[in-house]
Every structure is written in structure tokens, then in C-alpha cells.
Design a protein around this motif. Structure first.
Motif, short mmCIF file in Angstrom:
data_model
loop_
_atom_site.label_atom_id
_atom_site.label_comp_id
_atom_site.label_asym_id
_atom_site.label_seq_id
_atom_site.Cartn_x
_atom_site.Cartn_y
_atom_site.Cartn_z
N PHE A 198 2.83 -24.71 42.77
CA PHE A 198 3.14 -23.97 41.67
C PHE A 198 3.26 -22.22 41.38
O PHE A 198 3.25 -21.89 42.19
CB PHE A 198 1.45 -24.15 41.10
N SER A 255 1.89 -18.52 39.52
CA SER A 255 1.68 -17.66 39.16
C SER A 255 1.58 -16.18 38.90
O SER A 255 2.10 -15.58 40.15
CB SER A 255 -0.12 -17.84 38.53
N GLY A 256 1.51 -15.36 38.02
CA GLY A 256 1.92 -13.97 38.57
C GLY A 256 0.49 -13.23 39.50
O GLY A 256 1.03 -13.15 40.34
N SER A 286 5.16 -9.55 40.11
CA SER A 286 5.74 -10.31 38.66
C SER A 286 6.03 -9.25 37.21
O SER A 286 6.83 -9.57 36.30
CB SER A 286 4.10 -10.58 38.04
N TYR A 300 10.05 -19.24 34.93
CA TYR A 300 9.39 -19.84 35.37
C TYR A 300 10.12 -21.61 34.96
O TYR A 300 10.39 -22.49 35.61
CB TYR A 300 7.96 -20.45 34.82
N PRO A 333 4.19 -24.24 33.68
CA PRO A 333 3.55 -24.28 33.40
C PRO A 333 2.38 -25.44 33.23
O PRO A 333 2.08 -25.58 32.08
CB PRO A 333 2.77 -22.79 33.03
N ARG A 355 -2.21 -26.08 32.74
CA ARG A 355 -3.90 -25.47 32.71
C ARG A 355 -3.92 -25.95 33.50
O ARG A 355 -4.88 -25.37 33.81
CB ARG A 355 -4.45 -26.42 31.31
N TYR A 372 -3.61 -25.84 37.04
CA TYR A 372 -3.25 -24.38 37.62
C TYR A 372 -3.50 -23.15 37.77
O TYR A 372 -3.71 -23.15 38.43
CB TYR A 372 -0.98 -24.73 37.59
N ARG A 373 -3.59 -23.59 36.48
CA ARG A 373 -4.32 -22.48 36.52
C ARG A 373 -6.37 -22.40 36.56
O ARG A 373 -6.98 -21.27 37.21
CB ARG A 373 -4.73 -21.31 34.79
N GLU A 404 -6.26 -21.36 40.41
CA GLU A 404 -6.77 -20.38 40.66
C GLU A 404 -7.95 -19.20 40.44
O GLU A 404 -8.59 -19.05 41.09
CB GLU A 404 -5.14 -19.42 40.30
#
Length: 497
Positions: A317, A319-320, A332, A346, A353, A355, A357-358, A361
Motif C-alpha cells: 500500500f 501513503s504519505g 510526498s 496513486y 487507497p 480505509r 490501509y490507513r 499505519e
């Protein structure tokens, strides 16, 4: 109501509604309120959301809702939104009456027209207020005053009065209490200033990457200003923030009318150069800035996307944070600048993306925070003379050979209605005497407060906390672990024969 300093205080509204009810022969049997909440969106409006849920579920013992005035539904930018909430009530057979309006809400053409106008006026009030607030904040920035946020490593927040006289340094978590006072940034401890300059020299003169610098600082046991380990992104924030050369920058990002977070073009930033005392040479800062610019220009679009594909393949995945932590990739921010947004970048590498995956983190961050809190808890107990034994497999703390404690992190989640909740799973296997619950803030970045839950008083293995939980649970709530440390204090008593 959004603040205490206005005619729309909950007390004033309640009084006016009470007078209206008495005059009309109504008995007020239940009150729904949202104190200290913005009316720009329904998110976070627990009172309004609960009322609508009760009405739609048929769980009400009333047939009329008394509202102070039309703007109390909210100052929505879409006037139809407040009309929709009123319609929900009417559809369920609940009448709506406005206590401070000069018309009867009887469905007549006049009342319909007036309500439409007043709903639009409520939204326009917010737009005008937003512009005035922005103008006021911009002026304060240009005057060199700080507008919120932590000072950063090597800097401190200084409180000054209306005449510019220094009143003292604000510690972390402290805020000004007098409206006319202001906050500026001042140089911090000498050792922190020296370390900031060493970071810049390592990056510019020794060609060390952000990851290498972070690893070196962690190896020496040095913590950030927030008491955390260093990461490449934290190092990059220091190397790219103009506050270290004394510039006051604001409006990099905006969230006007609580609609969308926007990353603003540098031309729209509000800045005041030389507002603070610089702790880094401007030439050294400019050299670091040139290195970042060269890194961003060195890659073609396809090379940047190829690197992103490789990172996606390695992590599963994007993300920033993932991008900033990858030493082989530009920042980023560089991807946002090159492709317009991270979402567009992305999409170009075939990543959508989700939810979940957040949450990966957040869970990763919470595991790190859990270890830090356990460590600081042990340190706090030992500092006052207590003894702690840590079971490395279960993280169970045995204190003074007398009682045990378990530290649990409660992640903040949000319901569809916008309310915040914290789910806690008590460790029924270890059965600690006390469970120390660390309730995280809405961003899951820092602890909000703490609950000391005695196992003997907990009858359920799972607890769901809301923002307010009643005396049965909130009696165990604390703002810090100071009282928990006090439980561990032991004083030796000399035995006299």
C-alpha cells in the motif's frame, strides 16, 4: 453553539426555549444540545445526531421539537441540508417550532420563503466570518506572531503581552489565557540549537540522507521535541521549515468552512520574513533547499512513478508516510507538486487507497506509542522510588511486588454520525489489578487522557467509551499518570527495637 462568548450560549437558548414552552403550555421533557460545536457540518454534532436517530427509530416521548432559531440546525453551506433535517422530523410526525423567530412554522408560503432566506443567511454568515477570521490571522502572522502548533526542535514558544514584553516560555500543552497576549518563537536550549545545525551540516556538507541522520540520532538515544524517535520525515521537516531562519509562514494548508483540506500554492502562503531570531544560517538553509529542489528535478515523471511502483510492491500500500520514509524516493510533497496530488500519483501506478490501509499505519504508530508509554511509565514509577518488573512477553508490570498493571492503547474511531468512540478490550487472561487505558486524541497522534480501571470493578471484558461516559467510568479518568505514579510511592520506616 460554537463558543461561550456569544448570544447563542446554551444557557441563553435554554432560557428562551423555557419561556416559550411556558407561554405555549409545553412541558420540556428532553434536551438535545451541542455545546462548543461548530454548525458548519453535522459531523461531531452528537446532540443533533442523537435527536434525529431517536426520532427515526420512534424512541421519543415527545411530539414537538422546540428550536431557538433556524440557524441552530447549522450554518450549512448548502441551505437544503437544514431543511432536510427538519423534514426528517416532520416525516416522523414531529412538529418543529422556532422560539426566537417572528413567524409561525405552519407550512404557509410566507414561512417557507422566510425559512429559505434565513437558511441561506446562516450559511452566508459563516462565509463572511471565515473571511474576517482569515484576514485577522493573516495580519497577526505578518506582524510576526505564531498561530498555533508545536514550536519544533530547537525552538520554544514565548508568551508576550500587548506591549511586547516577554511573560515566559510556554511548556508543551500550555496556552495563553489572556486574549490580548501573543506567542512568538524564540531560540531553545543551546544543545538543541547545536543539534539542529549539525543536522543541516550533515545533510549539506556530508551528503547524509534523512534516513542516515535519523538513524544516527536514534543510535545516540536522542529524542525529538515530542519525545519520540527520529524518522526521515521528521528530519526532512526540520531541513525544509523556514522558521529555523526566522520566517513566519502560515496557510500552507487550509480547511476553510470545514469542506476540504487544500495544499496551497506557495504564492498563497502568508509570510513574514525575519519575524523570529534565526538559529540556522540562511546560506546553510538555502543549500538544503537547493538539494531538495535538485532531487525533485532529477527524476523524470516515469522514474518517480517507477519508484512508487516499487514501494507499492514492497509495502502492499502507499501513503504519505510510506513515501517519506522511503529513502530512495522524493518526498510526498514532491509527488504532490509534480502530479497535482498524491491520489493522482496513486492512480497512475494502479493503487486505490482504502480505509484499511490507513488503519495499518495507525496501528503501526500506536504500537510504537505503546512501547514509549510503557517505558515512560516505568521511568515515572522508578523516579519516585517504586520498583517495577516488566514481563517482556506480556508487557505486564508488577509494581513493588504488590500489584500488577497493564497498559492498553485505545484508538479513536468515528461513527458515521460523526461521534468519537474508543473501544477497549481488557486483558482477562492476565487479570492485572489495574488497567491503564491511554485514550488517544482524534488524530491518534498523542494521548488525550487516561483511565485507571480496577479489574475488580470491571464486569465486562469490552468497554466502549464515548466523549462523555457518566460517573461510573469517568470517575476513573485522569489528565495524566501522576496519580498512578503516586500509588507506587513507598516510604521506608525505620524499625526501632
Amino acid at each position: 453553539m460554537s463558543t461561550e462568548h456569544q448570544r447563542y450560549s446554551t444557557e441563553n437558548q435554554s432560557d428562551a426555549i423555557g419561556v416559550y414552552a411556558a407561554e405555549r403550555g409545553y412541558q420540556v421533557i428532553q434536551t438535545y444540545s451541542d455545546a462548543g460545536k461548530s454548525g458548519l457540518q453535522i459531523k461531531g454534532r452528537d446532540g443533533l445526531t442523537q435527536m434525529l436517530d431517536d426520532i427515526q427509530a420512534g424512541k421519543t416521548d415527545f411530539n414537538t421539537v422546540l428550536v431557538y432559531d433556524i440557524s441552530r440546525w447549522g450554518r450549512f453551506q448548502d441551505a437544503d441540508e437544514s431543511a432536510y433535517y427538519e423534514y426528517i422530523c416532520k416525516r416522523a410526525g414531529i412538529e418543529i417550532e422556532y422560539c426566537a423567530e417572528q413567524f409561525e412554522n405552519d407550512g404557509s408560503p410566507v414561512s417557507t420563503i422566510v425559512k429559505g432566506v434565513k437558511r441561506a443567511m446562516a450559511g452566508e454568515y459563516s462565509r463572511e466570518l471565515s473571511q474576517k477570521v482569515f484576514a485577522g490571522q493573516s495580519r497577526l502572522i505578518e506582524m510576526g506572531y505564531r498561530q498555533g502548533g508545536p514550536p519544533g526542535f530547537g525552538l520554544r514558544r514565548m508568551l508576550i503581552d500587548e506591549a511586547g514584553n516577554q511573560k515566559g516560555v510556554l511548556a508543551r500543552g500550555e496556552h495563553k489565557s489572556i486574549q490580548t497576549d501573543r506567542v512568538v518563537l524564540v531560540p531553545g536550549p543551546v544543545d538543541e540549537i547545536a543539534l539542529v545545525n549539525k543536522i543541516f551540516r550533515s545533510f549539506v556538507e556530508d551528503s547524509q540522507s534523512e534516513a542516515m541522520i535519523a538513524a544516527e540520532l536514534n543510535a545516540k538515544g536522542i529524542k525529538t521535541d515530542l519525545g519520540r524517535n527520529w524518522t526521515p520525515s521528521v528530519v526532512r521537516q526540520i531541513l525544509s521549515n523556514e522558521k529555523y531562519i526566522g520566517n513566519n509562514i502560515w496557510n500552507r494548508r487550509s480547511f476553510k468552512l470545514k469542506k476540504h483540506h487544500v495544499r496551497n500554492n506557495p504564492d498563497n502562503w502568508v509570510r513574514s520574513e525575519g519575524a523570529f531570531a534565526a538559529i540556522v544560517d540562511t546560506g546553510l538553509f538555502a543549500a538544503a533547499k537547493a538539494i531538495f529542489a535538485a532531487k525533485a528535478l532529477r527524476y523524470s515523471d516515469e522514474e518517480m512513478l517507477d519508484g512508487l511502483r516499487g514501494t507499492l510492491k514492497a509495502h502492499g500500500f502507499l501513503s504519505g508516510i510510506v513515501i517519506d520514509e522511503a529513502s530512495a524516493l522524493p518526498s510526498s510533497g514532491a509527488y504532490q507538486s509534480r502530479f497535482g496530488s498524491l491520489l493522482r500519483a496513486y492512480k497512475l501506478v494502479g493503487f486505490t487507497p482504502d480505509r484499511d490501509y490507513r488503519y495499518i499505519e495507525i496501528n503501526k504508530r500506536l504500537r510504537r506509542i505503546h512501547a514509549e508509554i510503557v517505558e515512560s511509565t516505568i521511568g515515572g514509577i522508578e523516579q519516585i522510588g517504586g520498583q517495577v518488573e516488566l514481563d517482556t512477553k506480556t508487557n505486564l508490570l508488577t509494581i513493588n511486588h504488590e500489584f500488577s498493571a497493564s497498559v492498553v492503547i485505545a484508538r479513536c474511531t468515528q461513527t458515521r454520525a460523526g461521534a468519537y468512540r474508543w473501544n477497549i478490550r481488557l486483558d482477562t487472561g492476565l487479570l492485572p489489578d489495574i488497567t491503564v487505558v491511554v485514550r488517544m486524541d482524534q488524530t491518534n497522534e498523542t494521548p488525550l487522557d487516561y483511565y485507571l480501571l480496577p479489574t475488580a470493578d470491571m464486569t465486562r471484558p469490552k468497554i466502549r467509551l464515548s466523549e462523555s461516559n457518566g460517573l461510573s467510568l469517568d470517575a476513573f479518568r485522569l489528565d495524566s499518570l501522576k496519580h498512578f505514579f503516586a500509588l507506587s510511592r513507598r516510604i521506608s520506616i525505620l524499625e526501632v527495637a
